[in-house]
Write a protein that holds these residues in place. Sequence first.
Motif, mmCIF file in Angstrom:
data_model
loop_
_atom_site.group_PDB
_atom_site.id
_atom_site.type_symbol
_atom_site.label_atom_id
_atom_site.label_comp_id
_atom_site.label_asym_id
_atom_site.label_seq_id
_atom_site.Cartn_x
_atom_site.Cartn_y
_atom_site.Cartn_z
ATOM 1 N N TYR A 72 0.783 -1.243 0.000
ATOM 2 C CA TYR A 72 0.000 0.000 0.000
ATOM 3 C C TYR A 72 0.809 1.283 0.000
ATOM 4 N N LYS A 100 10.410 9.957 -4.791
ATOM 5 C CA LYS A 100 10.007 9.573 -3.422
ATOM 6 C C LYS A 100 10.562 8.208 -3.017
ATOM 7 N N PRO A 129 -10.711 1.793 -9.167
ATOM 8 C CA PRO A 129 -11.975 1.525 -8.481
ATOM 9 C C PRO A 129 -13.129 1.423 -9.475
ATOM 10 N N TYR A 131 -16.216 2.586 -10.164
ATOM 11 C CA TYR A 131 -17.135 3.646 -9.727
ATOM 12 C C TYR A 131 -18.577 3.417 -10.133
ATOM 13 N N THR B 320 -7.357 -0.571 0.749
ATOM 14 C CA THR B 320 -6.949 0.443 1.733
ATOM 15 C C THR B 320 -6.246 -0.268 2.896
ATOM 16 N N ARG B 387 -7.870 6.854 3.184
ATOM 17 C CA ARG B 387 -7.603 6.440 1.807
ATOM 18 C C ARG B 387 -8.906 6.156 1.070
ATOM 19 N N MET B 391 -10.370 7.833 -2.253
ATOM 20 C CA MET B 391 -10.735 7.088 -3.456
ATOM 21 C C MET B 391 -12.167 7.349 -3.897
ATOM 22 N N PHE B 400 -2.102 11.253 -5.601
ATOM 23 C CA PHE B 400 -1.804 10.220 -4.618
ATOM 24 C C PHE B 400 -0.810 10.716 -3.568
ATOM 25 N N GLY B 401 0.238 11.423 -4.042
ATOM 26 C CA GLY B 401 1.290 11.899 -3.141
ATOM 27 C C GLY B 401 0.739 12.805 -2.038
ATOM 28 N N GLN B 404 -1.032 10.783 0.530
ATOM 29 C CA GLN B 404 -0.053 10.066 1.342
ATOM 30 C C GLN B 404 0.569 11.010 2.374
ATOM 31 N N GLU B 405 0.856 12.240 1.948
ATOM 32 C CA GLU B 405 1.444 13.203 2.885
ATOM 33 C C GLU B 405 0.472 13.531 4.011
#
Lengths: 148, 443
Positions: A72, A100, A129, A131, B320, B387, B391, B400-401, B404-405
């Motif tokens: 993840y 990163k 996903p 949707y 998740t 998460r 989504m 996404f970054g 995540q932060e």
Amino acid sequence: MSPNPNPNPNIKGNRLVITLLVCMFIIYNIFVYIGAQPKEMPIMSEKAIKGQQLYQDHNCTACHQLYGLGGYLGPDLTNVISATGKGEMYVKSFLNSGVKSMPKFNFTEEEKEAIVEYLSEVDKTGYFPNYEAEKKPNGWVKIKTKHK
Amino acid sequence: MKRISLLFIAMALLALLTGAMFGVLAGIQYIFPEFLKETMAFNKMRPFHVSTVVGWIILCATGGIYYYLQEELNTTLYSSRLLKMHFIVFVVCAIAVYISFATGKMGGREYMEYFPLITLPILIGWILFGINYFKTTLKQIQNWPVYLWMWGTGIVFMTYHFTEAHFWLIPYFRENFIKDFAVQWKSYGSFVGSWNMLVYGTSVFLMAKVKGNESVARGKKAFFFYFLGLFNLMLGWAHHSYIVPTVPWIRYLAYGVSMTEWIIFFSILRDWKKMLSADEKLKNNLSYQFLVSTEFWVCINLFIALLISIPYINYYTHGTHITVLHSMGTTIGINTSILLASVIFIVNRAMPQVTEQFKKQILSGFWILNISLFVFLCSLLWSGIKRSIWMYFSENPVPFGSMQEDLQSVMYVFLLSGLGILTGLLFVAFPLLKRGILPLTKK
Ligand code: HEM
Ligand code: HEM
């Protein structure tokens, strides 16, 4: 072994249940191995399989998911090729970037092409996903598919 | 030959501590992406962590079974040579797996990330175990209590699903992405079910021994739950892949089958009171304490597992950290607690002075472990919810970054409580290993 203090009278019954379960399991397995995938789905090209091998050799699954399955730390890649604003070039630019926590890989152009091909063919199998899935009152979710 | 069974357990305890340490290092990488990136990035760290802790579960269960057969069930092992070979094969495989990760020669399938050829000796190890187990028990014990059934089932199904996990090497599977993916997750689901047979079998065995009452392992109820577990092992796996476009009947069936586990859940709730009102002598028994904490975690984890097995809910939790909450919740709270109870039981029988001497330390470890685990799981729940909102419920697509932060602060809680888990485990496992199991192997 000392004689049993409390013999279990149901030995025959237990053997019968286990035999039935195992027989059912064998038949079930055959059905799954033959028919798990919808018939209309095309088989993967050689190039895509090569891409999949690269995906495995570098253990991408530790951070990335396909259909939500995988580690993840990174994002899901099921539809990264068809997503708006992403696509082939986007994926290629990531591969050797070392951005990163992603390791800095050294893929050749040809290898990048193969990985992109793999992800494109994965993309064509469905959505994640999902949707537009239909949620039913009995708890079931009918997912939107690309193939019958 | 008691010695080799104890060596399995010693290796297991070492794996537990090393594995948890890898977990902490992986946790640091969540917060500091550059941490060990050059030498051991997350694509190596995660398999080091996951394979090592799975190794703990399997080795400890295996060593326990060999030990109990000889020491508690008074059988003579069919072949001590096979046992020795099994141990040597597994040691060699463990080294090979580590070399494969360290050098980056990966197989790259989740949970089986080592170089695929290593599968072969691992499989041979399982077959040796199977031969020894059945040749020993079928002849010498007539009327099997349920734990012998569970252990036997665990060994057979482990061997089968371990093989199945490598069907991708056959083009018929590999060329068909969805089929391959389905069979991959089928094998993992059932693989976990199989090691659960080994571990739950151990738990039933311990309950029977600690309480001095074999009826928990013989009655109709015991067998009913065993068969229900096996039924789920066989058909429940597709709850991992509700969202994968396989033919729908497989997933429909898994939904129905998974829901049968509500029976287990309600049965545990009903028996809960009985457990707490046990007499003082039992309450003072260290193994029993770990088994009681297991019941608590079974309750919580089974409830969560049942919820995420409902496709409607799984739709939002899948992909998740709620899945990680489930997997670490069960492997630590349930499997690890049972197996620690098993190690304590063994040390206590053979060297009661050691458990007495370290009782305080082990009890402190017990509480540190369980409280940290609770916080740990809460932090995973929180990350999972975040998460999921990202989504499914965020209007403008957030990169996404950034998401995540956003999780950074929760990840600090995750890391700190992870350190707590490691500390708790050290308190419990270290004295058991150093003062109990290792000296016993020399006796
Ligand atoms: C006995 C102790 C432990 C056991 C049995 C265990 C088990 C596991 C398992 C089975 C997974 C795979 C999860 C999945 O695929 O869904 C996992 C992943 C992970 N564990 Fe542990 N764990 C333990 C301790 C720890 C500790 C102390 C930490 C410290 C923070 C930790 C951090 C992690 C991380 C970061 C992942 C990867 C999650 C991801 O994919 O993003 N674990 N663990
Ligand atoms: C001690 C018992 C159990 C253990 C050790 C265990 C372990 C695991 C592990 C390691 C995974 C992670 C797979 C991944 O990386 O995606 C998983 C997923 C899952 N488990 Fe279990 N499990 C246990 C019991 C159960 C039970 C009893 C149920 C249902 C009744 C269940 C339902 C699920 C579901 C639905 C998922 C998939 C979640 C998702 O990906 O959406 N588990 N389990």
